[in-house]
Design a protein around this motif. Structure first.
Motif, short mmCIF file in Angstrom:
data_model
loop_
_atom_site.label_atom_id
_atom_site.label_comp_id
_atom_site.label_asym_id
_atom_site.label_seq_id
_atom_site.Cartn_x
_atom_site.Cartn_y
_atom_site.Cartn_z
N LEU A 1 1.89 -11.26 -1.55
CA LEU A 1 1.99 -9.81 -1.79
C LEU A 1 3.36 -9.28 -1.38
O LEU A 1 3.94 -8.42 -2.05
CB LEU A 1 0.90 -9.06 -1.01
N ARG A 2 3.90 -9.80 -0.27
CA ARG A 2 5.22 -9.33 0.18
C ARG A 2 6.29 -9.60 -0.88
O ARG A 2 7.19 -8.80 -1.10
CB ARG A 2 5.63 -10.06 1.47
N TYR B 1 5.85 -7.12 -3.60
CA TYR B 1 6.17 -5.80 -3.05
C TYR B 1 7.69 -5.59 -3.00
O TYR B 1 8.21 -4.56 -3.46
CB TYR B 1 5.58 -5.75 -1.64
N ASP B 2 8.39 -6.59 -2.47
CA ASP B 2 9.85 -6.45 -2.33
C ASP B 2 10.53 -6.39 -3.69
O ASP B 2 11.51 -5.67 -3.88
CB ASP B 2 10.42 -7.60 -1.49
N PRO C 1 1.44 0.38 -8.75
CA PRO C 1 2.37 -0.75 -8.91
C PRO C 1 1.84 -1.83 -9.85
O PRO C 1 2.62 -2.54 -10.49
CB PRO C 1 2.55 -1.28 -7.48
N LEU D 1 -0.72 -8.39 -9.75
CA LEU D 1 -1.29 -7.84 -8.52
C LEU D 1 -2.82 -7.74 -8.58
O LEU D 1 -3.52 -8.02 -7.62
CB LEU D 1 -0.74 -6.43 -8.28
N MET E 1 1.94 1.81 -3.18
CA MET E 1 2.68 1.21 -2.08
C MET E 1 3.31 2.34 -1.27
O MET E 1 3.78 3.30 -1.88
CB MET E 1 3.83 0.34 -2.63
N ASN F 1 6.19 2.43 1.70
CA ASN F 1 7.08 1.68 2.58
C ASN F 1 7.89 2.63 3.44
O ASN F 1 8.47 3.58 2.94
CB ASN F 1 8.05 0.84 1.74
N LEU G 1 1.18 -5.14 5.49
CA LEU G 1 1.88 -6.38 5.11
C LEU G 1 2.89 -6.78 6.19
O LEU G 1 3.53 -7.82 6.08
CB LEU G 1 2.59 -6.21 3.76
N ARG H 1 5.64 -2.13 5.54
CA ARG H 1 5.09 -2.14 4.17
C ARG H 1 3.57 -2.03 4.19
O ARG H 1 2.90 -2.79 4.90
CB ARG H 1 5.48 -3.46 3.48
N LEU I 1 0.18 -1.67 1.44
CA LEU I 1 -0.38 -1.62 0.08
C LEU I 1 -1.72 -0.90 0.20
O LEU I 1 -2.53 -1.24 1.07
CB LEU I 1 -0.60 -3.04 -0.44
#
Ligand SMILES: O=C(O)CCC(=O)C(=O)O
Length: 242
Positions: free
Chosen positions: A28-29, A32-33, A69, A76, A104, A106, A139, A212, A214
């Motif tokens: 997931l990271r 996400y990034d 997202p 995802l 998301m 962050n 995360l 982070r 989610l």
């Protein structure tokens, strides 16, 4: 589960220490990034919950919110997070619960900006069936200093307090007593569930790393249909309840 379900109904939130394994968190990271860097593909879904300071072109994001997202990276939807969180939502509130939207949030390193106290329902249209569950998945290691979640145990049923907008397009907030608030530190892969009427908040991130989260939001299928009929698809910036 029995006890957690009762706790969720009574307090409006629960903590689950381990929802995901470290492999699932790492997967997931990565996604996400990628999304955080993808400014073009996420432009229409992206906003800064802290509000925009200075001109649009020079803005530095402090609390990056990316709505839906999974519309940009559909992979995802196939991850374990979405499956396991959905099952929890069904166990907590009934088999008709489905995913309404994902997002998301962050908090950039040293962004030092709190997410103000609010109830999610202040953002939503009025719905006859008020069941909802928002799964906030960490995360990163989250704790008070980088912006873990805080909740006030819910006692008032389904009242929505008056909310105002932070200046410059920022988040909704409400003034409310928070002396009973509880902070919920989590390890990566841990999560909380809260319902739409539960007051919550997080402090700014004062650390060197990002924070982070989610977030997966579930509600009854029929209420999702009602939202879509009214043009609510949670794409783009969060809008205020009218
Ligand atoms: O991540 C945060 O700081 C706030 C999250 C939030 O407000 C939410 O999930 O509804």
């Amino acid at each position: 589960m029995g006890n957690l379900r009762l706790e969720f109904i009574k307090d409006g939130y629960i903590k689950i220490n381990t929802l995901l394994s470290s492999n699932e968190v790492n997967n997931l990271r990565t996604i996400y990034d990628e999304l955080l860097l993808e400014k073009d593909k996420t432009r229409h879904l992206r906003s800064d919950l802290a509000g925009v300071e200075g001109s649009e072109s020079r803005k530095i994001e402090r609390i990056t919110q990316i709505m839906r997202p999974s519309t940009v990276i559909p992979e995802l939807l196939k991850t374990k997070a979405y499956k396991v969180a959905l099952q929890w939502a069904k166990d907590l509130l009934g088999d008709d619960m489905e995913l309404d939207f994902d997002m998301m949030i962050n908090k950039a390193p040293h962004s030092k900006t709190e997410t103000p106290w609010h109830q999610d329902a202040a953002y939503w249209i009025a719905m006859p069936d008020k069941r909802s569950a928002s799964c906030w998945i960490a995360l990163d290691e989250v704790y008070v200093e980088n912006g873990c979640m805080w909740f006030v145990p819910k006692r008032e049923g389904y009242a929505i307090l008056p909310h105002k907008n932070l200046p410059n397009g920022g988040a909704l907030y409400c003034d409310t007593p928070t002396d009973k608030a509880e902070s919920i530190p989590l390890s990566p892969g841990g999560c909380t569930f809260h319902d739409g009427y539960t007051l919550h908040y997080s402090k700014g991130n004062c650390t060197d790393s990002q924070r982070r989260a989610l977030i997966l939001n579930f509600r009854p299928e029929k209420m999702i249909d009602l939202e879509r009929e009214q043009g609510v698809d949670h794409l783009g910036e969060r809008k205020q309840r009218v």
